[in-house]
Design a protein around this motif. Structure first.
Motif, PDB file in Angstrom:
ATOM      1  N   THR A  11       0.978  -1.197   0.011  1.00 50.01           N
ATOM      2  CA  THR A  11       0.008   0.033   0.034  1.00 50.01           C
ATOM      3  C   THR A  11       1.027   1.115  -0.030  1.00 50.01           C
ATOM      4  O   THR A  11       2.173   1.092   0.266  1.00 50.01           O
ATOM      5  N   ARG A  30       0.901   3.374   2.178  1.00 51.34           N
ATOM      6  CA  ARG A  30       1.378   3.722   3.592  1.00 51.34           C
ATOM      7  C   ARG A  30       2.695   2.781   3.626  1.00 51.34           C
ATOM      8  O   ARG A  30       3.476   3.575   4.467  1.00 51.34           O
ATOM      9  N   GLN A  31       2.746   1.683   3.319  1.00 57.49           N
ATOM     10  CA  GLN A  31       3.833   0.890   3.577  1.00 57.49           C
ATOM     11  C   GLN A  31       5.063   1.499   2.589  1.00 57.49           C
ATOM     12  O   GLN A  31       6.208   1.529   2.971  1.00 57.49           O
ATOM     13  N   TYR A  40      -9.091  -3.611   2.469  1.00 54.45           N
ATOM     14  CA  TYR A  40      -8.652  -2.153   2.107  1.00 54.45           C
ATOM     15  C   TYR A  40      -9.614  -0.996   2.906  1.00 54.45           C
ATOM     16  O   TYR A  40      -9.142  -0.305   3.582  1.00 54.45           O
ATOM     17  N   GLY A  48      -9.391  -0.845   6.828  1.00 51.06           N
ATOM     18  CA  GLY A  48      -8.088   0.004   7.250  1.00 51.06           C
ATOM     19  C   GLY A  48      -7.573  -0.702   8.714  1.00 51.06           C
ATOM     20  O   GLY A  48      -7.503  -1.909   8.471  1.00 51.06           O
ATOM     21  N   ASP A  49      -7.427   0.196   9.699  1.00 52.50           N
ATOM     22  CA  ASP A  49      -6.832  -0.666  10.882  1.00 52.50           C
ATOM     23  C   ASP A  49      -7.678  -1.494  11.455  1.00 52.50           C
ATOM     24  O   ASP A  49      -7.217  -2.163  12.532  1.00 52.50           O
ATOM     25  N   LYS A  50      -8.784  -1.452  11.102  1.00 48.61           N
ATOM     26  CA  LYS A  50      -9.972  -2.453  11.824  1.00 48.61           C
ATOM     27  C   LYS A  50      -9.423  -3.986  11.292  1.00 48.61           C
ATOM     28  O   LYS A  50     -10.071  -4.950  12.105  1.00 48.61           O
ATOM     29  N   TYR A  51      -8.902  -4.171  10.153  1.00 46.73           N
ATOM     30  CA  TYR A  51      -8.539  -5.467   9.990  1.00 46.73           C
ATOM     31  C   TYR A  51      -7.277  -6.004  10.700  1.00 46.73           C
ATOM     32  O   TYR A  51      -6.191  -5.556  10.725  1.00 46.73           O
ATOM     33  N   GLN A  52      -7.718  -7.256  11.325  1.00 43.34           N
ATOM     34  CA  GLN A  52      -6.543  -7.649  12.286  1.00 43.34           C
ATOM     35  C   GLN A  52      -6.288  -9.355  11.593  1.00 43.34           C
ATOM     36  O   GLN A  52      -5.770 -10.204  12.535  1.00 43.34           O
ATOM     37  N   ASP A 111     -17.834  -8.440   8.269  1.00 40.32           N
ATOM     38  CA  ASP A 111     -17.229  -7.523   7.554  1.00 40.32           C
ATOM     39  C   ASP A 111     -17.691  -7.316   6.239  1.00 40.32           C
ATOM     40  O   ASP A 111     -17.708  -6.169   5.663  1.00 40.32           O
TER      41      ASP A 111
END
Length: 328
Positions: free
Chosen positions: A116, A118-119, A246, A249-253, A260
């Motif tokens: 992504t 971000r990465q 995607y 977001g940060d909710k994906y663990q 979902d």
């Protein structure tokens, strides 16, 4: 007169010895260390200032002798400012050659397919040798420095290894990666067949990012693209998990649940038709090629076989049988 001749002879011998000594010094390796030393020559520096800067950085150089070497070789006005590497065993003459040719020290950063944005930012922020001019910019502020006409940076940079002169602004890498993506995307767009359901190169880029995230098998990418293209053509939901992830977001663990899949986001292709609003990752060349040159097939479904490959089906009944075989 005999005394004068003797004195001249001595001076001549001394001069020759000094010349030979200077020539030996110019060609002799400096220092006995094993570590490379980075040093910079500031813009506008003359040979004297450059020699002082090099010595101050830890290079075992004699500045006065180096100035003499530069002047007698006619190179004193040709030294280029920048960041360099002094490698153990280099001679003063080799060092001068580097400065005249502008053999700047180089660094590199590798951007991986499927990352992504971000990465990508994290990798560039961690890259040594760059000036991190964008570290405090928002994604949108950074994008505005690189390109006009886009509101979201995801997918707009080509994954590759980028080499840069040390001391460069990190914007150099972002701009180069964006220009590379634009060139590759436009090239693939010009070669596309006429029956694809994309309204713009950007939509093809979105599809390429989905293909990139759906499989690690490069050979299957044209078939994966075929499935999604076929679905778009008949108005069928794409129903692809990577877009849902995607959108989480940060909710994906690390695990996607039925809940979902039912929670609506702009990227949930189980609840919304068509393509998501932006790419979801950085697609590589093979995914771009697959999205703009998908395999010819009637496939509408695929399921993982468990060995890294997929089983493709053109009907729901065939797909259900494949799911029973490989999943249930």
């Amino acid at each position: 007169m005999s005394q004068i001749k003797k004195l001249l002879a001595v001076l001549l011998v001394l001069g020759l010895a000094a010349g030979a000594g200077f020539a030996w010094w110019a060609q002799h390796p400096m220092g006995a260390g094993e570590e490379t030393i980075d040093f910079s020559v500031a813009p506008g520096s003359g040979v004297g200032a450059a020699a002082q800067q090099i010595a101050a950085a830890g290079v075992p150089l004699q500045p006065l002798l180096f100035q003499i070497l530069a002047r007698i070789s006619g190179s004193s006005a040709r030294i280029k400012a920048g960041t360099y590497e002094f490698k153990p065993g280099s001679s003063p003459a080799r060092l001068l050659e580097m400065l005249v040719k502008g053999e700047f020290a180089q660094g590199q950063v590798t951007i991986i397919e499927g990352w992504t944005f971000r990465q990508m930012r994290a990798a560039i922020n961690a890259a040594k040798g760059l000036k991190h001019d964008t570290a405090n910019l928002s994604d949108q502020e950074l994008l505005a420095q690189v390109s006009d006409g886009f509101k979201h940076p995801e997918g707009l940079f080509f994954p590759d290894t980028y080499i840069f002169p040390k001391g460069s602004s990190d914007l150099v890498v972002y701009k180069q990666a964006h220009q590379m993506l634009t060139a590759r995307l436009n090239e693939a767009w010009q070669k596309r067949p006429g029956d694809l359901p994309y309204k713009s190169p950007y939509e093809a880029l979105i599809m390429a990012s989905i293909v990139e995230k759906e499989t690690g098998q490069k050979s299957e990418r044209p078939m994966i693209a075929s499935v999604f293209v076929n679905r778009l053509k008949i108005g069928m939901m794409l129903q692809t998990d990577p877009t849902v992830i995607y959108g989480m977001g940060d909710k994906y663990q690390g695990k996607i649940r039925k809940k979902d899949l039912e929670t609506d986001t702009p990227y949930n292709t189980y609840t919304r038709g068509g393509l998501p609003p932006t790419p979801i990752a950085l697609p590589g060349m093979q995914s771009l090629t697959a999205a703009l040159g998908p395999a010819k097939s009637n496939a509408l479904y695929f399921v993982a076989r468990g060995d890294g490959t997929s089983q493709f089906s053109s009907s729901l009944s065939d797909h259900n049988r494949a799911v029973d075989k490989y999943i249930r």
